[in-house]
Design an enzyme around this catalytic site. Structure first.
Site, short mmCIF file in Angstrom:
data_model
loop_
_atom_site.label_atom_id
_atom_site.label_comp_id
_atom_site.label_asym_id
_atom_site.label_seq_id
_atom_site.Cartn_x
_atom_site.Cartn_y
_atom_site.Cartn_z
N HIS A 179 0.92 -1.09 0.02
CA HIS A 179 -0.18 0.04 -0.01
C HIS A 179 0.80 1.28 0.03
O HIS A 179 0.56 2.15 -0.78
CB HIS A 179 -0.91 -0.11 1.18
CG HIS A 179 -1.91 1.19 1.45
ND1 HIS A 179 -3.25 1.14 1.22
CD2 HIS A 179 -1.52 2.22 1.86
CE1 HIS A 179 -3.71 2.32 1.38
NE2 HIS A 179 -2.67 3.11 1.94
N GLU A 180 1.89 1.14 0.70
CA GLU A 180 2.67 2.38 0.96
C GLU A 180 3.63 2.50 -0.35
O GLU A 180 3.73 3.71 -0.87
CB GLU A 180 3.62 2.41 2.21
CG GLU A 180 2.78 2.15 3.62
CD GLU A 180 1.77 3.40 3.69
OE1 GLU A 180 1.70 4.53 3.15
OE2 GLU A 180 0.70 3.17 4.58
N HIS A 183 1.56 4.29 -2.96
CA HIS A 183 1.55 5.65 -2.74
C HIS A 183 2.97 6.25 -3.42
O HIS A 183 2.96 7.34 -4.10
CB HIS A 183 1.62 6.17 -1.48
CG HIS A 183 0.22 5.85 -0.74
ND1 HIS A 183 -0.95 6.65 -1.49
CD2 HIS A 183 -0.13 5.57 0.61
CE1 HIS A 183 -2.09 6.19 -0.60
NE2 HIS A 183 -1.59 5.62 0.59
N HIS A 189 -5.56 6.66 -2.76
CA HIS A 189 -6.49 5.77 -2.33
C HIS A 189 -7.86 5.70 -3.21
O HIS A 189 -8.29 6.62 -3.74
CB HIS A 189 -7.14 6.37 -0.91
CG HIS A 189 -5.95 6.23 0.36
ND1 HIS A 189 -6.18 7.20 1.13
CD2 HIS A 189 -5.20 5.46 0.58
CE1 HIS A 189 -4.94 6.99 2.01
NE2 HIS A 189 -4.67 5.88 1.43
N TYR A 235 -9.72 1.69 1.52
CA TYR A 235 -10.06 1.82 3.11
C TYR A 235 -11.37 1.01 3.28
O TYR A 235 -12.00 0.68 2.41
CB TYR A 235 -10.12 3.01 3.71
CG TYR A 235 -8.74 3.60 4.13
CD1 TYR A 235 -7.84 3.07 3.62
CD2 TYR A 235 -8.93 4.67 4.98
CE1 TYR A 235 -6.33 3.82 3.91
CE2 TYR A 235 -7.81 5.51 5.16
CZ TYR A 235 -6.45 5.00 4.54
OH TYR A 235 -5.08 5.65 5.09
ZN ZN Z 1 -2.66 5.11 2.21
#
Ligand code: ZN
Length: 279
Positions: A179-180, A183, A189, A235
Site C-alpha cells: 500500500h505504501e 503511494h 486511495h 479503506y
Molecule cells: Zn494510504
C-alpha cells in the site's frame, strides 16, 4: 519531570526534518522491542492497521503532516496522482530497457528479519510489473524506508531521498508495505478517486469529527481501470468511524466486501502496468 523533558527532547529530535522531504529519526527502539507488529494484527484490514499505527501522529507541531490517513504531505504535492502527468512528473523514470528502477535504502532501525520481509515485498512488484526496486547506489532520487511513528508515504517521486515510514511494531505486513509503495509510485486511495461517487456513498454523519478530509475526492487519473473495492488502496467500510457505523457504503450492492485486500489486486497491478509499463 526530568524524564518528561528528555522524552519531549527525544521526540523533537526524532521528528525534526533533516532534509526537505526526508524525516530522520535516531534509533528509536529499545531492548524490549524484539518482535514484529505488536500493535498490528495480520487479521486486521489495511485501513485499520494504518489507523491504529498512525493514531498518535499530529499531536505535536513537529510531527509530519499526514492527510488521507497515511499520505505524507509536502507543500505543493497535495493533488496526488495528477502529478504523474505534470511536467516535471512525479513518476519514476523508465529505463531504456523498459523497466523502471526505483532505488531504495532500508534503515538499520529494522532487524535483519524485518529487512528481509520488506525486501521480499519489494520483489513482489517484479513478478507482474516492470517496476524494479533496487538498492540505492548513488542515485539522487530514492525511497528512504524508516521505522517512524506510523505507516505513511508521499504520493509519487518527490526528488531526493523521500521518507516512507513502516513502523516496526505496526506496519510490517505485506499488504501495508505494498500500500505504501503504491503511494510512492503515485497512486491515491481508491475511495478518493474522481469517480467514486458512482461506487460508494460517504456517510459523513458517522465520521469522527475532524477526519472528514480523509474522504475528500481527488482529481485522479483513473487510467480506464474499473473502480475496485478489492484494491489494496481501498479503506474498509468503517474507516474513521466515530460510532462503529459504516463511513462508506458501496453502490448499488451494499453488501459487497470493501477494503479487505490481503495484497495488491489484479487492478492494482493493471494500473502499475498502464502507468509505468506501456506506451
Ligand atoms: Zn494510504
Amino acid at each position: 519531570m526530568r524524564l518528561t523533558l528528555s522524552l519531549i527532547l527525544l521526540l523533537l529530535l526524532a521528528f525534526s526534518p533533516a532534509q526537505s522531504r526526508s524525516i530522520k529519526a535516531g534509533d528509536i527502539y529499545g531492548p524490549e522491542d524484539t518482535g514484529f507488529n505488536s500493535i498490528g494484527d495480520a487479521n486486521l484490514t489495511v485501513s485499520t492497521i494504518i489507523e491504529k499505527a498512525n493514531r498518535n501522529i499530529g499531536q505535536t507541531p513537529e510531527d509530519p503532516t499526514i492527510r488521507f490517513g497515511d499520505i505524507l504531505v509536502d507543500d505543493g504535492l497535495q493533488n496526488a496522482d495528477r502529478c504523474t502527468s505534470r511536467k516535471p512528473s512525479c513518476m519514476w523514470p523508465r529505463n531504456s530497457d523498459g523497466n523502471t528502477y526505483i532505488p531504495y535504502i532500508i534503515s538499520n532501525q529494522f532487524r535483519p528479519k524485518q529487512k528481509d520481509l520488506i525486501t521480499s515485498v519489494l520483489k513482489t512488484f517484479e513478478k507482474s510489473t516492470c517496476i524494479r526496486f533496487k538498492p540505492r547506489d548513488r542515485e539522487e532520487d530514492y525511497i528512504d524506508v524508516q521505522s517512524l511513528e506510523g505507516c505513511y508515504s508521499f504520493v509519487g517521486r518527490t526528488g531526493g531521498g523521500q521518507t516512507l515510514s513502516l513502523n516496526r511494531r505496526g506496519c510490517l505486513h505485506k499488504k501495508i508495505i505494498q500500500h505504501e509503495l503504491l503511494h510512492a509510485l503515485g497512486f491515491h486511495h481508491e475511495q478518493c478517486r474522481s469517480d467514486r461517487d458512482q461506487h460508494i456513498r460517504i456517510l459523513y454523519e458517522n465520521i469522527i469529527p475532524g477526519e472528514e478530509h480523509n474522504f475528500d475526492k481527488e482529481d485522479t487519473n483513473n487510467l480506464n481501470t474499473p473502480y475496485d473495492y478489492g484494491s489494496v488502496m481501498h479503506y474498509e467500510r468503517d474507516a474513521f468511524s466515530r460510532n462503529g457505523q459504516p463511513t462508506m457504503v458501496p453502490i448499488p450492492d451494499q453488501n459487497v466486501a470493501v477494503g479487505r485486500a490481503e495484497e495488491m489486486s489484479a487492478n492494482d497491478i493493471l494500473r502499475i502496468k498502464k502507468l509505468y509499463c506501456t506506451d
